[in-house]
Design a protein around this motif. Structure first.
Motif, PDB file in Angstrom:
ATOM      1  N   LEU A 142       0.824  -1.202   0.000  1.00 60.76           N
ATOM      2  CA  LEU A 142       0.000   0.000   0.000  1.00 60.76           C
ATOM      3  C   LEU A 142       0.864   1.260   0.000  1.00 60.76           C
ATOM      4  O   LEU A 142       0.505   2.270  -0.623  1.00 60.76           O
ATOM      5  CB  LEU A 142      -0.941  -0.003   1.213  1.00 60.76           C
ATOM      6  CG  LEU A 142      -2.036   1.069   1.242  1.00 60.76           C
ATOM      7  CD1 LEU A 142      -2.832   1.071  -0.056  1.00 60.76           C
ATOM      8  CD2 LEU A 142      -2.957   0.861   2.440  1.00 60.76           C
ATOM      9  N   ASP A 143       2.018   1.211   0.691  1.00 63.22           N
ATOM     10  CA  ASP A 143       2.970   2.329   0.626  1.00 63.22           C
ATOM     11  C   ASP A 143       3.361   2.605  -0.818  1.00 63.22           C
ATOM     12  O   ASP A 143       3.381   3.765  -1.271  1.00 63.22           O
ATOM     13  CB  ASP A 143       4.238   2.007   1.421  1.00 63.22           C
ATOM     14  CG  ASP A 143       4.041   2.069   2.924  1.00 63.22           C
ATOM     15  OD1 ASP A 143       3.065   2.699   3.367  1.00 63.22           O
ATOM     16  OD2 ASP A 143       4.865   1.494   3.646  1.00 63.22           O
ATOM     17  N   GLN A 144       3.664   1.544  -1.548  1.00 63.81           N
ATOM     18  CA  GLN A 144       4.098   1.708  -2.938  1.00 63.81           C
ATOM     19  C   GLN A 144       2.993   2.325  -3.792  1.00 63.81           C
ATOM     20  O   GLN A 144       3.262   3.194  -4.633  1.00 63.81           O
ATOM     21  CB  GLN A 144       4.506   0.357  -3.512  1.00 63.81           C
ATOM     22  CG  GLN A 144       5.750  -0.232  -2.867  1.00 63.81           C
ATOM     23  CD  GLN A 144       6.100  -1.590  -3.462  1.00 63.81           C
ATOM     24  OE1 GLN A 144       6.234  -1.737  -4.675  1.00 63.81           O
ATOM     25  NE2 GLN A 144       6.234  -2.588  -2.617  1.00 63.81           N
ATOM     26  N   VAL A 145       1.754   1.890  -3.577  1.00 67.42           N
ATOM     27  CA  VAL A 145       0.635   2.440  -4.344  1.00 67.42           C
ATOM     28  C   VAL A 145       0.478   3.934  -4.069  1.00 67.42           C
ATOM     29  O   VAL A 145       0.308   4.745  -4.990  1.00 67.42           O
ATOM     30  CB  VAL A 145      -0.671   1.697  -4.014  1.00 67.42           C
ATOM     31  CG1 VAL A 145      -1.867   2.415  -4.633  1.00 67.42           C
ATOM     32  CG2 VAL A 145      -0.612   0.257  -4.514  1.00 67.42           C
ATOM     33  N   LEU A 146       0.562   4.330  -2.794  1.00 68.51           N
ATOM     34  CA  LEU A 146       0.368   5.732  -2.429  1.00 68.51           C
ATOM     35  C   LEU A 146       1.527   6.601  -2.924  1.00 68.51           C
ATOM     36  O   LEU A 146       1.319   7.736  -3.353  1.00 68.51           O
ATOM     37  CB  LEU A 146       0.205   5.859  -0.915  1.00 68.51           C
ATOM     38  CG  LEU A 146      -1.045   5.180  -0.342  1.00 68.51           C
ATOM     39  CD1 LEU A 146      -1.098   5.325   1.175  1.00 68.51           C
ATOM     40  CD2 LEU A 146      -2.312   5.745  -0.972  1.00 68.51           C
ATOM     41  N   LEU A 147       2.741   6.073  -2.871  1.00 71.37           N
ATOM     42  CA  LEU A 147       3.885   6.821  -3.403  1.00 71.37           C
ATOM     43  C   LEU A 147       3.771   6.977  -4.921  1.00 71.37           C
ATOM     44  O   LEU A 147       4.135   8.019  -5.478  1.00 71.37           O
ATOM     45  CB  LEU A 147       5.195   6.117  -3.041  1.00 71.37           C
ATOM     46  CG  LEU A 147       5.590   6.156  -1.563  1.00 71.37           C
ATOM     47  CD1 LEU A 147       6.825   5.285  -1.310  1.00 71.37           C
ATOM     48  CD2 LEU A 147       5.868   7.596  -1.112  1.00 71.37           C
ATOM     49  N   THR A 148       3.261   5.937  -5.579  1.00 73.98           N
ATOM     50  CA  THR A 148       3.044   6.021  -7.025  1.00 73.98           C
ATOM     51  C   THR A 148       1.988   7.069  -7.351  1.00 73.98           C
ATOM     52  O   THR A 148       2.131   7.836  -8.323  1.00 73.98           O
ATOM     53  CB  THR A 148       2.614   4.655  -7.583  1.00 73.98           C
ATOM     54  OG1 THR A 148       3.638   3.683  -7.317  1.00 73.98           O
ATOM     55  CG2 THR A 148       2.385   4.724  -9.085  1.00 73.98           C
ATOM     56  N   CYS A 149       0.930   7.132  -6.530  1.00 69.56           N
ATOM     57  CA  CYS A 149      -0.100   8.158  -6.735  1.00 69.56           C
ATOM     58  C   CYS A 149       0.491   9.560  -6.595  1.00 69.56           C
ATOM     59  O   CYS A 149       0.119  10.487  -7.332  1.00 69.56           O
ATOM     60  CB  CYS A 149      -1.238   7.968  -5.726  1.00 69.56           C
ATOM     61  SG  CYS A 149      -2.283   6.538  -6.063  1.00 69.56           S
ATOM     62  N   PHE A 150       1.432   9.716  -5.672  1.00 65.48           N
ATOM     63  CA  PHE A 150       2.105  11.006  -5.506  1.00 65.48           C
ATOM     64  C   PHE A 150       2.867  11.394  -6.763  1.00 65.48           C
ATOM     65  O   PHE A 150       2.764  12.529  -7.251  1.00 65.48           O
ATOM     66  CB  PHE A 150       3.060  10.930  -4.304  1.00 65.48           C
ATOM     67  CG  PHE A 150       4.110  12.004  -4.283  1.00 65.48           C
ATOM     68  CD1 PHE A 150       3.789  13.299  -3.899  1.00 65.48           C
ATOM     69  CD2 PHE A 150       5.422  11.730  -4.654  1.00 65.48           C
ATOM     70  CE1 PHE A 150       4.753  14.300  -3.893  1.00 65.48           C
ATOM     71  CE2 PHE A 150       6.393  12.721  -4.646  1.00 65.48           C
ATOM     72  CZ  PHE A 150       6.048  14.006  -4.255  1.00 65.48           C
ATOM     73  N   VAL A 151       3.622  10.456  -7.327  1.00 61.16           N
ATOM     74  CA  VAL A 151       4.397  10.741  -8.542  1.00 61.16           C
ATOM     75  C   VAL A 151       3.467  11.061  -9.710  1.00 61.16           C
ATOM     76  O   VAL A 151       3.709  12.010 -10.473  1.00 61.16           O
ATOM     77  CB  VAL A 151       5.312   9.552  -8.893  1.00 61.16           C
ATOM     78  CG1 VAL A 151       6.038   9.808 -10.212  1.00 61.16           C
ATOM     79  CG2 VAL A 151       6.330   9.312  -7.780  1.00 61.16           C
ATOM     80  N   LEU A 152       2.380  10.304  -9.845  1.00 62.65           N
ATOM     81  CA  LEU A 152       1.444  10.543 -10.939  1.00 62.65           C
ATOM     82  C   LEU A 152       0.735  11.889 -10.771  1.00 62.65           C
ATOM     83  O   LEU A 152       0.413  12.556 -11.766  1.00 62.65           O
ATOM     84  CB  LEU A 152       0.422   9.414 -11.015  1.00 62.65           C
ATOM     85  CG  LEU A 152       0.979   8.034 -11.403  1.00 62.65           C
ATOM     86  CD1 LEU A 152      -0.141   6.998 -11.426  1.00 62.65           C
ATOM     87  CD2 LEU A 152       1.674   8.095 -12.749  1.00 62.65           C
ATOM     88  N   SER A 153       0.503  12.300  -9.528  1.00 59.31           N
ATOM     89  CA  SER A 153      -0.084  13.620  -9.291  1.00 59.31           C
ATOM     90  C   SER A 153       0.859  14.714  -9.771  1.00 59.31           C
ATOM     91  O   SER A 153       0.433  15.709 -10.370  1.00 59.31           O
ATOM     92  CB  SER A 153      -0.393  13.800  -7.800  1.00 59.31           C
ATOM     93  OG  SER A 153      -1.380  12.893  -7.367  1.00 59.31           O
ATOM     94  N   GLY A 154       2.147  14.529  -9.492  1.00 54.98           N
ATOM     95  CA  GLY A 154       3.132  15.482  -9.984  1.00 54.98           C
ATOM     96  C   GLY A 154       3.176  15.518 -11.503  1.00 54.98           C
ATOM     97  O   GLY A 154       3.284  16.586 -12.117  1.00 54.98           O
ATOM     98  N   LEU A 155       3.066  14.351 -12.123  1.00 55.00           N
ATOM     99  CA  LEU A 155       3.053  14.261 -13.586  1.00 55.00           C
ATOM    100  C   LEU A 155       1.849  15.007 -14.154  1.00 55.00           C
ATOM    101  O   LEU A 155       1.979  15.799 -15.102  1.00 55.00           O
ATOM    102  CB  LEU A 155       3.013  12.792 -14.002  1.00 55.00           C
ATOM    103  CG  LEU A 155       2.881  12.496 -15.497  1.00 55.00           C
ATOM    104  CD1 LEU A 155       4.057  13.052 -16.266  1.00 55.00           C
ATOM    105  CD2 LEU A 155       2.750  10.995 -15.722  1.00 55.00           C
TER     106      LEU A 155
END
Length: 244
Positions: A142-155
């Motif tokens: 779940l940490d990985q999913v949330l960190l990925t969401c952060f990167v995609l938000s930046g994108l």
């Protein structure tokens, strides 16, 4: 009789009185990029000085990610790689500011430079902070999913900026009055907090607030919510951050 160039009006007038628009002077970068036979290293020759400085921002971001990866190899040993990862991100911010100043000083701006800037920012202030968080122990599914969401938000935030920057209200000098959503470099506030945790050895099993739902598929570190909240603020349309 020869033609007279209308320097002030941007037109050319021929001897028979026909007025035509003056052809704009093509930028060297545009010419090289659009040349069907440009040569193998035309892209390098097309760079403006500001573009090279932007690439240094990207260099810092990639090196930060790799330093985080090196730290993962021995998280209980030397923290030098973790500190390198943390220091390289604000160094990238220095180049991010500096390239704009150089572009204005030389009067050399381009569409490619704008794209380079956004891509470098995504690496240095999106991927690199997420990789650093992963390296200090935020490694559950779940940490990985949330960190990925952060990167995609930046994108998404950077893509929106490139498309809508011309629509933001301008001040008397022609500069945008505000940012729509948090600018992605503000993620350095979170990495600054990680630096504080590292100085106190609050990493790996000692991450503040530990984990929730331990032993289940929903196990996660509560502090990863900082990245999720920051991502939501970046993609917000109604959050207006005044420009300094």
């Amino acid at each position: 009789m020869s033609k007279r160039s209308g320097a002030s009006s941007g037109v050319e007038k021929s001897a028979d009185g026909i007025v035509a628009a003056k052809k704009p002077v093509e930028d060297k970068q545009a010419r090289l990029l659009n040349d069907p036979n440009p040569g193998h290293f035309s892209l390098v020759r097309a760079y403006h000085l500001a573009d090279l400085i932007t690439l240094m921002n990207g260099f810092c971001g990639v090196m930060s990610v790799m330093s985080s990866m090196r730290y993962i190899q021995n998280p209980y040993g030397n923290k030098a790689y973790l500190w390198a990862s943390l220091v390289l991100m604000p160094l990238g911010l220095f180049f991010d500011f500096f390239d704009g100043k150089v572009a204005r000083w030389r009067g050399k701006s381009s569409v490619m430079g704008q794209e380079l800037d956004s891509l470098a920012d995504l690496i240095s202030f999106g991927v690199a902070p997420a990789a650093c968080a992963f390296s200090i122990g935020m490694q559950t599914a779940l940490d990985q999913v949330l960190l990925t969401c952060f990167v995609l938000s930046g994108l998404a935030r950077l893509a929106r900026f490139n498309v809508t920057t011309g629509n933001v209200p301008k001040d008397a000098t022609g500069k945008a009055k505000y940012f729509e959503g948090l600018p992605i470099p503000t993620s350095l506030t979170i990495t600054g907090l990680i630096g504080f945790w590292a100085s106190r050895d609050w990493v790996q099993e000692n991450i503040p607030y530990g984990t929730l739902n331990a032993g289940t598929i929903l196990e996660f570190h509560p502090v990863v919510a900082l990245f999720l909240i920051h991502g939501c603020c970046m993609v917000s349309k109604t959050l207006h951050v005044p420009k300094p």
